[in-house]
Each structure stands twice: as C-alpha cells, then as structure tokens.
Design a protein around this motif. Structure first.
Motif, mmCIF file in Angstrom:
data_model
loop_
_atom_site.group_PDB
_atom_site.id
_atom_site.type_symbol
_atom_site.label_atom_id
_atom_site.label_comp_id
_atom_site.label_asym_id
_atom_site.label_seq_id
_atom_site.Cartn_x
_atom_site.Cartn_y
_atom_site.Cartn_z
ATOM 1 N N GLU A 143 -2.613 6.218 -4.181
ATOM 2 C CA GLU A 143 -1.915 4.939 -4.311
ATOM 3 C C GLU A 143 -0.953 4.726 -3.137
ATOM 4 O O GLU A 143 -0.869 3.625 -2.581
ATOM 5 C CB GLU A 143 -1.161 4.917 -5.657
ATOM 6 C CG GLU A 143 -0.395 3.651 -5.957
ATOM 7 C CD GLU A 143 -1.248 2.386 -5.968
ATOM 8 O OE1 GLU A 143 -2.457 2.475 -6.252
ATOM 9 O OE2 GLU A 143 -0.689 1.312 -5.662
ATOM 10 N N PHE A 144 -0.260 5.799 -2.733
ATOM 11 C CA PHE A 144 0.631 5.675 -1.566
ATOM 12 C C PHE A 144 -0.170 5.280 -0.323
ATOM 13 O O PHE A 144 0.267 4.456 0.476
ATOM 14 C CB PHE A 144 1.374 6.995 -1.304
ATOM 15 C CG PHE A 144 2.487 7.283 -2.283
ATOM 16 C CD1 PHE A 144 3.396 6.300 -2.650
ATOM 17 C CD2 PHE A 144 2.640 8.552 -2.834
ATOM 18 C CE1 PHE A 144 4.430 6.568 -3.553
ATOM 19 C CE2 PHE A 144 3.661 8.828 -3.735
ATOM 20 C CZ PHE A 144 4.552 7.842 -4.096
ATOM 21 N N GLN A 145 -1.342 5.854 -0.210
ATOM 22 C CA GLN A 145 -2.160 5.539 0.972
ATOM 23 C C GLN A 145 -2.574 4.059 0.968
ATOM 24 O O GLN A 145 -2.521 3.383 2.001
ATOM 25 C CB GLN A 145 -3.400 6.430 1.024
ATOM 26 C CG GLN A 145 -4.232 6.163 2.270
ATOM 27 C CD GLN A 145 -5.291 7.219 2.513
ATOM 28 O OE1 GLN A 145 -5.515 8.086 1.668
ATOM 29 N NE2 GLN A 145 -5.933 7.153 3.650
ATOM 30 N N ASN A 146 -2.969 3.564 -0.206
ATOM 31 C CA ASN A 146 -3.331 2.138 -0.291
ATOM 32 C C ASN A 146 -2.156 1.262 0.121
ATOM 33 O O ASN A 146 -2.305 0.278 0.844
ATOM 34 C CB ASN A 146 -3.712 1.757 -1.736
ATOM 35 C CG ASN A 146 -5.042 2.366 -2.120
ATOM 36 O OD1 ASN A 146 -5.830 2.723 -1.255
ATOM 37 N ND2 ASN A 146 -5.283 2.504 -3.417
ATOM 38 N N ARG A 147 -0.985 1.645 -0.368
ATOM 39 C CA ARG A 147 0.195 0.832 -0.047
ATOM 40 C C ARG A 147 0.531 0.920 1.437
ATOM 41 O O ARG A 147 0.920 -0.065 2.049
ATOM 42 C CB ARG A 147 1.392 1.315 -0.860
ATOM 43 C CG ARG A 147 1.235 1.068 -2.335
ATOM 44 C CD ARG A 147 2.422 1.648 -3.031
ATOM 45 N NE ARG A 147 2.227 1.750 -4.462
ATOM 46 C CZ ARG A 147 3.090 2.344 -5.267
ATOM 47 N NH1 ARG A 147 4.183 2.873 -4.792
ATOM 48 N NH2 ARG A 147 2.865 2.392 -6.560
ATOM 49 N N ARG A 148 0.412 2.129 1.987
ATOM 50 C CA ARG A 148 0.687 2.264 3.424
ATOM 51 C C ARG A 148 -0.214 1.321 4.216
ATOM 52 O O ARG A 148 0.247 0.570 5.082
ATOM 53 C CB ARG A 148 0.437 3.704 3.883
ATOM 54 C CG ARG A 148 0.648 3.847 5.392
ATOM 55 C CD ARG A 148 -0.056 5.048 5.967
ATOM 56 N NE ARG A 148 -1.514 4.949 5.874
ATOM 57 C CZ ARG A 148 -2.356 5.788 6.442
ATOM 58 N NH1 ARG A 148 -1.883 6.806 7.138
ATOM 59 N NH2 ARG A 148 -3.670 5.650 6.318
ATOM 60 N N ASP A 149 -1.503 1.339 3.887
ATOM 61 C CA ASP A 149 -2.449 0.496 4.625
ATOM 62 C C ASP A 149 -2.089 -0.980 4.476
ATOM 63 O O ASP A 149 -2.143 -1.741 5.435
ATOM 64 C CB ASP A 149 -3.875 0.761 4.134
ATOM 65 C CG ASP A 149 -4.332 2.173 4.483
ATOM 66 O OD1 ASP A 149 -3.674 2.821 5.324
ATOM 67 O OD2 ASP A 149 -5.337 2.641 3.899
ATOM 68 N N MET A 150 -1.710 -1.352 3.269
ATOM 69 C CA MET A 150 -1.363 -2.752 3.034
ATOM 70 C C MET A 150 -0.106 -3.145 3.823
ATOM 71 O O MET A 150 -0.058 -4.189 4.479
ATOM 72 C CB MET A 150 -1.130 -2.961 1.534
ATOM 73 C CG MET A 150 -0.853 -4.385 1.167
ATOM 74 S SD MET A 150 -0.218 -4.495 -0.511
ATOM 75 C CE MET A 150 1.465 -4.058 -0.269
ATOM 76 N N GLY B 291 1.686 10.631 6.757
ATOM 77 C CA GLY B 291 2.137 11.222 5.504
ATOM 78 C C GLY B 291 3.468 10.635 5.061
ATOM 79 O O GLY B 291 3.955 9.662 5.642
ATOM 80 N N ALA B 292 4.056 11.259 4.028
ATOM 81 C CA ALA B 292 5.283 10.779 3.384
ATOM 82 C C ALA B 292 5.064 9.344 2.879
ATOM 83 O O ALA B 292 3.916 8.890 2.791
ATOM 84 C CB ALA B 292 6.487 10.890 4.291
ATOM 85 N N PHE B 293 6.127 8.619 2.519
ATOM 86 C CA PHE B 293 5.889 7.238 2.060
ATOM 87 C C PHE B 293 6.847 6.250 2.718
ATOM 88 O O PHE B 293 7.479 5.442 2.060
ATOM 89 C CB PHE B 293 5.915 7.116 0.529
ATOM 90 C CG PHE B 293 6.865 8.066 -0.180
ATOM 91 C CD1 PHE B 293 8.218 8.026 0.072
ATOM 92 C CD2 PHE B 293 6.379 8.969 -1.113
ATOM 93 C CE1 PHE B 293 9.083 8.877 -0.590
ATOM 94 C CE2 PHE B 293 7.237 9.845 -1.777
ATOM 95 C CZ PHE B 293 8.595 9.795 -1.513
ATOM 96 N N ALA C 35 7.349 3.448 -1.448
ATOM 97 C CA ALA C 35 7.288 3.966 -2.812
ATOM 98 C C ALA C 35 7.814 2.879 -3.753
ATOM 99 O O ALA C 35 8.817 3.050 -4.451
ATOM 100 C CB ALA C 35 8.115 5.244 -2.922
ATOM 101 N N ALA C 36 7.144 1.737 -3.710
ATOM 102 C CA ALA C 36 7.496 0.589 -4.551
ATOM 103 C C ALA C 36 6.172 -0.060 -4.944
ATOM 104 O O ALA C 36 5.148 0.214 -4.321
ATOM 105 C CB ALA C 36 8.357 -0.389 -3.764
ATOM 106 N N SER C 37 6.206 -0.934 -5.938
ATOM 107 C CA SER C 37 4.936 -1.499 -6.409
ATOM 108 C C SER C 37 4.320 -2.412 -5.349
ATOM 109 O O SER C 37 5.021 -2.957 -4.485
ATOM 110 C CB SER C 37 5.149 -2.280 -7.702
ATOM 111 O OG SER C 37 5.835 -3.473 -7.407
#
Ligand code: GLU
Length: 395
Positions: A296-303, A321-323, A377-379
């Motif tokens: 999920e973090f990876q999806n958010r990073r990409d977005m 890595g990290a968020f 690290a947020a929705s």
C-alpha cells in the motif's frame, strides 16, 4: 526573568517533526481542516496477531519490571530475526531492548561520545541525530548530498570529512527523510574508507528495513571488518505500525550493549512489559505478514510522485523505501505569495501550512535546506486532496 533551565536543555533544538505534528493537531483542534503529512507514522492498525499477544500478556499478568535489557525470550527472538533477515550473528548478551529506537540511539550516543568528539551525519539525516549529538556535547559534521545524487554521499566525501576527532558515523538506510537505500556495493565502498580509521564507530539505523520497494536494505554490520564496531538499531514502530508501543532494540558488541544497559538502568529501566511480550510475536512473524502495508505504501508513493510531478517547480527523485518523498523546492525560492517572499524551505513549508492547510516538515531540520519532507503514510484520499490544495496555491 528567564527560567533557570540548564545550558543543556537550552542548547537543544526542538524536534521539528514533533513540533510540526503538534502544530497540525493544534490547528485541527481549533477547527482548521488540516491534512498532516508531517509525522512518519503508519496509518494502519497494529496487526491483530500482535494485539492478541499483548492481550494475552495482560491476561497472564505480565505487570512487573522487566530485566533492564529486555526479556530473555525477546532477546532470543531478536537474535533469530537478525540472523533470518540480516545474516547477522548476535548473542542475547549483545541485545538491548529500549523504549523505542530513539532511546536506543540516545543510549549509544551517551555511552560512546565525549564532549568534543565529532559525529558524521550524511545529510539528509533524521532530526534527532543532531540533537542527540548536541546533548552529548559532541560536534556533528554534516556530509551534504543532493537530489541529483539520489541523496547519497560518496566515499571521497566520507574520507574528506574524517578528522582525528571523528568518533562515530550515523547511517540510515532506507533513509528518513529521503527514502534512499544504499546498495551493498555502496556500503562496502564506504566501509573501505572506514577500514582505514579504526577509531570510528558506526550506528546503523535500520528502522525502515522492511519498508522497501524492491531494493533490499543491507545491514552495515554484515561487512566483515565492520561487525565489531557497528551498532545495529532497529525497532517495531514502522514495519508493524506500532509507533506508540515504543519498542526499539540494538545488536552491538557486548561491551557497548553492557554500557547501554547501565545507562538505561539509571534512566528508564526496562521497556514496557506488555509491549515486549507482543514484540516477541512481531519479530518472529514472517515478513510476508506485513506485506500488505508495504504494498500500500508503494502504491501511494507512486501516486504521490505522479501527482507532484505534474506541478511545475517540484524536483523529485524516486525514493526506494521508507514512506517519505523529499522534493527539492528551491525553484520556488525568491517567489512571492500575498506579499510574502519564500526565501527558503521553512518559508515554503509554512506557506503550505497557512495557505493550503497541509503540514509538511522543512528540510532545514534534516540538514537539507532545499527540500521539504512529505510523509505518505496517510490515506490515498488525503494525499490526493493535499496535493490538489498544494497545486492550487502554487499555481
Ligand atoms: N521518526 C518519525 C518522523 O521522523 C517520528 C517522529 C520523530 O520521532 O521524529 O517523523
């Protein structure tokens, strides 16, 4: 008249990550619609299998002081984890469990640093490294990097920063705030330089170890001639969504572990007993148990990278890595908004807070004055909304 506080506390800067999070909370409480991307804190719940272990510990009446360095069963479990994930052989007498990795780091600094010692901080670095060095009356020496080198330092830079006074270097990969991951080869090249300077100890902060998107993090202590002078720091907060449980730990040469136990014995004693029992379950769990969070973090990073990339002026790299994303915002310096000039990253971060109601952290706090840190690290909806607001203000 000023209060008669010690020089020690007066010399200590406030934690900018915590200060920004507190400010965001304050503004929210006052009714403002703030989106906080300031704190590095997973927005997931602690996984049920860990919560169950804690409930069981309460029901089994775990309520007494623990050994200062942690329950033997937890130290055994940590040794198993170090071997499984990092290829590191530690014995239980080399492990110290503390109230969060932050305390682990503070312990190490307190037991190794004398006033006047120099601590090397490859920048950008986490805000509390410099503060903890200041508390020890040591001098911190930044080794700068930039987004153009993926926020990595070179062996030549490391060599140039070393003096006879250098006592420690703090490495952190995956890195907070940049998300950068040093490869094994890159770490080995840095270790080659350190090999020539046996008086330098390495603090390897691996708290974001499991939050990587393919580029596996490497443990510094796995380099043969570095094991005896590396302290490996890790904890449960980030990978297991357990920030408030406060469990960190180290694997270290035994004499350093012993000194940290002595230090901790006079300040806080053993970490929370319930959290330690739950930690046994967490560290022994297969890493696949937490993969859903990393995905999920990876999806958010990409977005986030995609959306920020559409805004003129943000300079981005791809954090592995990290968020956090850590864009260079220096293109905005010198521009004016509502009569106020943006002179630096702090002004820019403040502009985002005041005009877009989005809390970020200035790169100044991390030794990188051209950048700001945004935690993803947020929705997804919060992230989308935050970037929409930022875009509006900047346009
Ligand atoms: N390590 C997290 C961060 O950088 C938590 C806050 C802190 O302790 O600095 O946001």
């Amino acid at each position: 008249m000023p209060h008669p506080l010690s020089d020690r506390i007066n010399s200590l800067p406030i934690s900018q990550t915590l200060a920004m999070a507190a400010k965001a909370r304050e503004l929210k409480a006052a009714g403002k619609d703030i989106i906080s991307l300031s704190l590095g804190e997973p927005d997931f719940n602690t996984p049920d299998f860990i919560k169950d272990a804690a409930i069981e510990a309460i029901n089994q009446d775990y309520n007494s002081y623990t050994p200062v360095d942690g329950y033997p069963a937890l130290k055994e479990a940590i040794c198993t984890k170090f071997k499984r994930d990092n290829g590191l052989e530690y014995q239980p007498n080399q492990i110290v469990v503390s109230t969060g990795a932050k305390q682990s780091i503070a312990n190490i600094a307190q037991v190794l640093l004398n006033p006047g010692d120099e601590v090397l901080l490859p920048a950008p670095y986490w805000v509390s490294y410099s503060a903890i060095a200041i508390l020890c009356e040591a001098t911190f020496v930044e080794i700068p990097s930039s987004i153009d080198t993926d926020f990595k330092i070179t062996p030549a830079q490391l060599e140039a920063a070393i003096t006879p006074k250098t006592k420690m270097i703090f490495f952190n990969s995956p890195n907070n705030p940049s998300g950068t991951i040093y490869s094994e080869e890159e770490y080995r090249a840095l270790a080659k330089v350190l090999g020539k300077h046996p008086q330098i100890y390495v603090l390897s902060d691996e708290i974001y170890e499991h939050i990587n998107y393919g580029a596996k993090a490497f443990s510094f202590a796995a380099i043969e001639n570095m094991y005896d002078r590396t302290i490996t720091v890790n904890g449960l907060a980030k990978a297991f969504a357990m920030t408030g449980w406060r469990i960190g730990y180290i694997g270290a040469p035994q004499w350093i572990a012993k000194a940290c136990t002595k230090m901790q014995g006079q300040i806080t004693s053993g970490a929370n007993c319930i959290a330690q029992r739950a930690a046994i379950t967490a560290v022994l769990a297969p890493v696949s148990n937490i993969k859903y969070m990393v995905d999920e973090f990876q999806n958010r990073r990409d977005m986030v990278l995609n959306l920020l990339g559409k805004i003129d002026g943000f300079k981005l790299n791809i954090p592995e890595g990290a968020f956090y994303v850590f864009p260079d915002v220096s293109n905005f310096f010198g521009k004016t908004f509502k009569g106020k000039t943006i002179n630096n990253a702090s002004d820019f971060s403040m502009l985002l807070l005041e005009e877009a109601n989005v809390a970020t952290v200035t790169g100044d706090a991390f030794g990188a004055p051209n950048c700001i840190r945004m935690s993803y690290a947020a929705s997804e909806s919060q992230l989308r909304e935050a970037i929409k607001r930022i875009e509006k203000v900047l346009s």
